[in-house]
Design a protein around this motif. Sequence first.
Motif, short mmCIF file in Angstrom:
data_model
loop_
_atom_site.label_atom_id
_atom_site.label_comp_id
_atom_site.label_asym_id
_atom_site.label_seq_id
_atom_site.Cartn_x
_atom_site.Cartn_y
_atom_site.Cartn_z
N SER A 84 0.82 -1.22 0.00
CA SER A 84 0.00 0.00 0.00
C SER A 84 0.84 1.26 0.00
O SER A 84 0.51 2.24 -0.66
CB SER A 84 -0.94 -0.01 1.21
OG SER A 84 -0.19 -0.08 2.42
N PRO A 88 1.37 4.97 -4.35
CA PRO A 88 1.56 6.29 -4.96
C PRO A 88 2.74 6.33 -5.93
O PRO A 88 2.67 6.98 -6.98
CB PRO A 88 1.81 7.21 -3.75
CG PRO A 88 1.15 6.52 -2.61
CD PRO A 88 1.34 5.06 -2.88
N PRO A 160 -1.54 10.44 -8.32
CA PRO A 160 -1.50 9.87 -6.97
C PRO A 160 -2.51 10.53 -6.03
O PRO A 160 -3.11 9.85 -5.18
CB PRO A 160 -0.06 10.15 -6.52
CG PRO A 160 0.72 10.26 -7.77
CD PRO A 160 -0.21 10.92 -8.74
N GLU A 163 -6.01 9.14 -6.99
CA GLU A 163 -6.15 7.76 -6.51
C GLU A 163 -6.26 7.72 -4.98
O GLU A 163 -7.05 6.95 -4.43
CB GLU A 163 -4.97 6.91 -6.98
CG GLU A 163 -4.79 6.82 -8.49
CD GLU A 163 -5.64 5.75 -9.14
OE1 GLU A 163 -6.56 5.22 -8.47
OE2 GLU A 163 -5.41 5.44 -10.32
N SER A 164 -5.48 8.57 -4.30
CA SER A 164 -5.51 8.58 -2.83
C SER A 164 -6.84 9.13 -2.31
O SER A 164 -7.39 8.59 -1.34
CB SER A 164 -4.36 9.45 -2.29
OG SER A 164 -3.12 8.90 -2.66
#
Length: 274
Positions: A84, A88, A160, A163-164
Amino acid sequence: MDPPGFTASLVAGGVAGVSVDLILFPLDTIKTRLQSPQGFNKAGGFRGIYAGIPSAAIGSFPNASAFFITYEYVKWFLHADSSSYLMPVKHMLAASAGEVVACLIRVPSEVVKQRAQVSASSRTFQIFSHILYQEGIRGLYRGYTSTVLREIPFSLVQFPLWESLKALWSWRQDRMVDSWQSAVCGAFAGGFAAMVTTPLDVAKTRIMLAKAGSSTASGNVLSVLHEVWRIQGLSGLFAGVFPRMAAISLGGFIFLGAYDQTRSLLLKLGKESP
C-alpha cells in the motif's frame, strides 16, 4: 492487461479527452492568450475564442487514449506484490509513462492549436501547412521536451492525489466510489496540480509561440523561465493561473469522471456479453 480492459481504457480515455477538450476550449484559449508574449489583447482578447478547435478535436481522442492505455497497462504491470505504501509511487510511474507516450500525439496538436489561438484570423490547416513548410516535422514537435517537463510533474501530483482521494472516500463510506465521486476527487487533484505547475505551462507556451530560429524557440525551459522572471517577475511565471486552474479543475471533474464511468460501463457490458 486483458483485451476487454485494453479496449475499455482506449475508448474511455478517448471519450473523456474529447469531452473535456471541446467543453473547456474557451478557457484554454484565454489562458494561452494571457501567457502569450504579445499580451492578452494583442493575442486576440476575447475574440475568436474557438480558434484552433479543429486541431484540439482531431488530437484529443488518440492523445487521451494513448495516455490511459499506457497508464492502466503500467499500473497492471507493476501491481504484482504491491504494498500500500508503494502504490503512490506506482501511480506516479504509470502517469509519467502515459505522458511520455501521449505527448507524441499531443504536442503537434498543441503547437497548431496555440498558434491558432493567438492568431484567430488564420485557419488551422493554414497554420499547420505553414509550420511544415517553414520548419518541417521538427516544427510540429517544438516544445516536446517542455511539454513533457510540464506534464510529468503535473501527473506526479494529480494522479497519486486522485487515486488517494478515491481510496480515502471509498474507505470512509465502506464501498467503491461512484463516478461522480471520482469526478470530484479529479477536480481537486487537477486544480491543485494546475496551480503548482503553471510556471512550466508558461514556459511551454512561450516556446511553442516563439518565432522560428529565436533563442526561445530552442526549447531551453530554465532559460525561458529566467527570462519571464526577469521581465515580469512572479506574476509572469503564474500568468493564466486562474483560468488554468478553473479549466483543469472542471476538466479533472469531466475527464476523470467520464473515464471512470465509461470504462466501468464498457467492462460491465463486456462481462455480460457471451
